[in-house]
Motif scaffolding. Structure first.
Motif, short mmCIF file in Angstrom:
data_model
loop_
_atom_site.label_atom_id
_atom_site.label_comp_id
_atom_site.label_asym_id
_atom_site.label_seq_id
_atom_site.Cartn_x
_atom_site.Cartn_y
_atom_site.Cartn_z
N SER A 49 -28.25 -18.77 -54.19
CA SER A 49 -28.24 -17.33 -54.43
C SER A 49 -26.93 -16.94 -55.12
O SER A 49 -26.04 -17.77 -55.29
N VAL A 50 -26.81 -15.69 -55.48
CA VAL A 50 -25.60 -15.21 -56.16
C VAL A 50 -24.41 -15.50 -55.26
O VAL A 50 -24.41 -15.17 -54.07
N CYS A 51 -23.41 -16.14 -55.83
CA CYS A 51 -22.22 -16.50 -55.06
C CYS A 51 -21.27 -15.31 -54.98
O CYS A 51 -21.35 -14.38 -55.78
N GLU A 52 -20.38 -15.36 -54.01
CA GLU A 52 -19.33 -14.35 -53.90
C GLU A 52 -18.20 -14.78 -54.83
O GLU A 52 -17.75 -15.92 -54.78
N CYS A 53 -17.77 -13.89 -55.69
CA CYS A 53 -16.71 -14.20 -56.65
C CYS A 53 -15.58 -13.19 -56.53
O CYS A 53 -15.82 -11.99 -56.46
N GLU A 54 -14.37 -13.72 -56.51
CA GLU A 54 -13.18 -12.88 -56.52
C GLU A 54 -12.35 -13.30 -57.72
O GLU A 54 -11.97 -14.47 -57.85
N PHE A 55 -12.10 -12.37 -58.61
CA PHE A 55 -11.35 -12.65 -59.83
C PHE A 55 -9.87 -12.43 -59.56
O PHE A 55 -9.47 -11.36 -59.09
N LEU A 56 -9.05 -13.44 -59.85
CA LEU A 56 -7.62 -13.41 -59.57
C LEU A 56 -6.83 -13.49 -60.86
O LEU A 56 -7.16 -14.30 -61.73
N GLY A 57 -5.81 -12.67 -60.96
CA GLY A 57 -4.96 -12.68 -62.14
C GLY A 57 -4.64 -11.27 -62.58
O GLY A 57 -4.92 -10.29 -61.87
N ALA A 58 -4.08 -11.17 -63.76
CA ALA A 58 -3.73 -9.86 -64.31
C ALA A 58 -4.99 -9.03 -64.49
O ALA A 58 -6.01 -9.52 -64.99
N GLU A 59 -4.91 -7.78 -64.09
CA GLU A 59 -6.07 -6.90 -64.18
C GLU A 59 -6.64 -6.81 -65.59
O GLU A 59 -7.85 -6.80 -65.79
N ALA A 60 -5.76 -6.82 -66.58
CA ALA A 60 -6.23 -6.75 -67.97
C ALA A 60 -7.06 -7.97 -68.34
O ALA A 60 -7.98 -7.88 -69.16
N ALA A 61 -6.79 -9.10 -67.72
CA ALA A 61 -7.53 -10.33 -68.02
C ALA A 61 -8.83 -10.43 -67.22
O ALA A 61 -9.83 -10.92 -67.73
N VAL A 62 -8.81 -9.97 -65.97
CA VAL A 62 -9.98 -10.19 -65.11
C VAL A 62 -10.95 -9.02 -65.05
O VAL A 62 -12.13 -9.20 -64.73
N ALA A 63 -10.51 -7.81 -65.38
CA ALA A 63 -11.39 -6.64 -65.31
C ALA A 63 -12.63 -6.80 -66.18
O ALA A 63 -13.75 -6.52 -65.72
N PRO A 64 -12.51 -7.25 -67.44
CA PRO A 64 -13.72 -7.41 -68.26
C PRO A 64 -14.68 -8.46 -67.68
O PRO A 64 -15.89 -8.29 -67.73
N LEU A 65 -14.13 -9.52 -67.09
CA LEU A 65 -14.98 -10.56 -66.49
C LEU A 65 -15.67 -10.04 -65.24
O LEU A 65 -16.85 -10.32 -65.02
#
Length: 128
Positions: A49-65
């Protein structure tokens, strides 16, 4: 099935954490780029099923992802691997782990015992 999905990640992408995964580790922190990573957690009861994802790093880099991930959740295919689903939804190809010879200091690689420098604040990987 869960271990097959994790083995696929271990074999095809740059896994930052855990450094030496075991069957007890149902998560992977994977490099996305020079200043960002993604923490992927699989559900034991339903690993495809859909995995839980947490994007780490600069907000400008991870916000679009993060936005692409949230908009693409309905496109998740439970018959595809976690890696394939994330690459399709995020429209990226995960970087491969650096080769051991390339991670030696002075050989044009990155410095550090494990080839990485990690920011203690945002946990992003910094390559010199």
């Amino acid at each position: 099935l869960a271990w097959d999905l994790l083995d696929d990640l271990d074999g095809h992408v740059w896994v930052l954490d855990p450094p030496e995964p075991t069957r007890a580790d149902m998560f992977r922190r994977v490099a996305l780029g020079k200043h960002s990573s993604i923490l992927i957690r699989l559900a034991v009861e339903s690993p495809s099923s859909v995995c839980e994802c947490e994007f780490l790093g600069a907000e400008a880099a991870v916000a679009p992802l993060r936005d692409l991930f949230n908009r693409g959740l309905r496109q998740w295919n439970p018959r595809a691997t976690t890696r394939a689903n994330l690459e399709r939804i995020l429209a990226i190809s995960f970087p491969s782990a650096p080769q051991p010879a390339a991670t030696q200091a002075g050989a044009g690689g990155v410095d550090g015992a494990d080839g990485l420098e990690m920011c203690g604040i945002c946990y992003c990987v910094r390559l010199p």
